[in-house]
Write a protein that holds these residues in place. Structure first.
Motif: not given
Length: 299
Positions: A209-210, A213-214, A216-217
């Protein structure tokens, strides 16, 4: 002589007093209070259920007297005459019943069931006597026949159970149940192992998930960078380059253009081929006769 008579009188009086004490003491031990005034009634029973002297006589659970005497009626065979000593203040209505009841321990007592009547018995008259059925009587009259009727059914049930137990199919079913239990045990162990591994899996999920998230960023940053690029000028250059390529391709296909002549003129191809052949012959001759073309002079 007078002293001798006095001693005999004293001894006689002592004996009389002792007999009185013995008589009243026995009655007292029996629970009979000779100093309390009482009324006496008699009841005739066919079965006294082990009723004993001094047994209590109760009304609504309250003791109002006791059994004074119990005698067999020889002039009325099959009956027992019971004398009841009741409190003098108690008046017994007519049609009242004196019922003998036995408790679980077998101790019998007399229960007066008072009738709703304004006419009362005279002292010393006969009361109506009844004997209530005890627990053992109910067992013998009600329970034992039911148990006797159940015995054949129990016997058939045991026979059916024996047949069922001796059936090989039941044994195989039990073995299958054992296998199923073993498989369930193994499954539960694997399930426990999987449950124990859940924390690490959850950690990996958190890490994934992290990472997402990265990513996605990063995609958001790339999108912002793409928004800042000169897309219009780049597309114009691409259109221009495409147009030039199209023109070049058109020139290549035209036989009158320079590129068309290079691509479509067979004489040029033949001349190039002839030149390559001559050059090849020249190189072969050089290899065979190098002195003809190269002269080396020594000084």
């Amino acid at each position: 002589m007078n002293s001798k008579h006095n001693k005999e009188v004293v001894i006689g009086l002592c004996v009389i007093v002792a007999l009185c004490f013995l008589f009243f003491g026995i009655d007292y031990l029996k629970g009979i209070n000779v100093f309390k005034p009482s009324n006496y009634y008699v009841v005739s029973y066919t079965d006294v259920k082990g009723l004993a002297l001094s047994a209590p006589v109760t009304v609504n659970g309250f003791k109002v007297g006791q059994v004074r005497s119990i005698n067999y009626e020889y002039d009325n065979p099959g009956h027992v005459l019971v004398e009841l000593s009741l409190d003098k203040a108690l008046r017994v209505p007519r049609d009242s019943k004196a019922i003998i009841q036995a408790d679980m321990l077998g101790t019998a007592s007399v229960v007066l069931e008072m009738a709703d009547n304004k006419d009362f018995h005279d002292v010393g008259s006969h009361l109506i006597g009844e004997t209530a059925s005890g627990m053992l009587d109910n067992v013998s009259t009600e329970l034992l026949p039911a148990v006797s009727a159940i015995f054949p059914k129990v016997d058939s049930l045991l026979s059916a159970l024996n047949t069922l137990v001796s059936d090989p199919a039941l044994l195989s079913a039990v073995k299958r149940l054992d296998n199923i239990s073993a498989n369930l045990d193994a499954t539960m162990k694997k399930l426990n192992t999987s449950v124990n591994a859940l924390p690490s899996v959850m950690n990996n999920v958190d890490q994934t998930t992290a990472n997402l998230s990265q990513l996605s960023g990063a995609l958001a940053e790339l999108s912002n960078d793409l928004k800042e690029l000169p897309i219009d000028s780049t597309m114009n250059n691409i259109h221009t380059l495409s147009a030039n390529l199209a023109k070049m391709s058109e020139d290549l296909n035209k036989p009158n253009s320079t590129l068309g002549l290079l691509m479509n003129d067979p004489a040029l191809y033949n001349n190039l081929n002839s030149s390559v052949a001559s050059l090849d012959s020249l190189l072969i001759d050089i290899k065979k006769n190098p002195k003809r073309y190269i002269s080396i002079k020594l000084l």
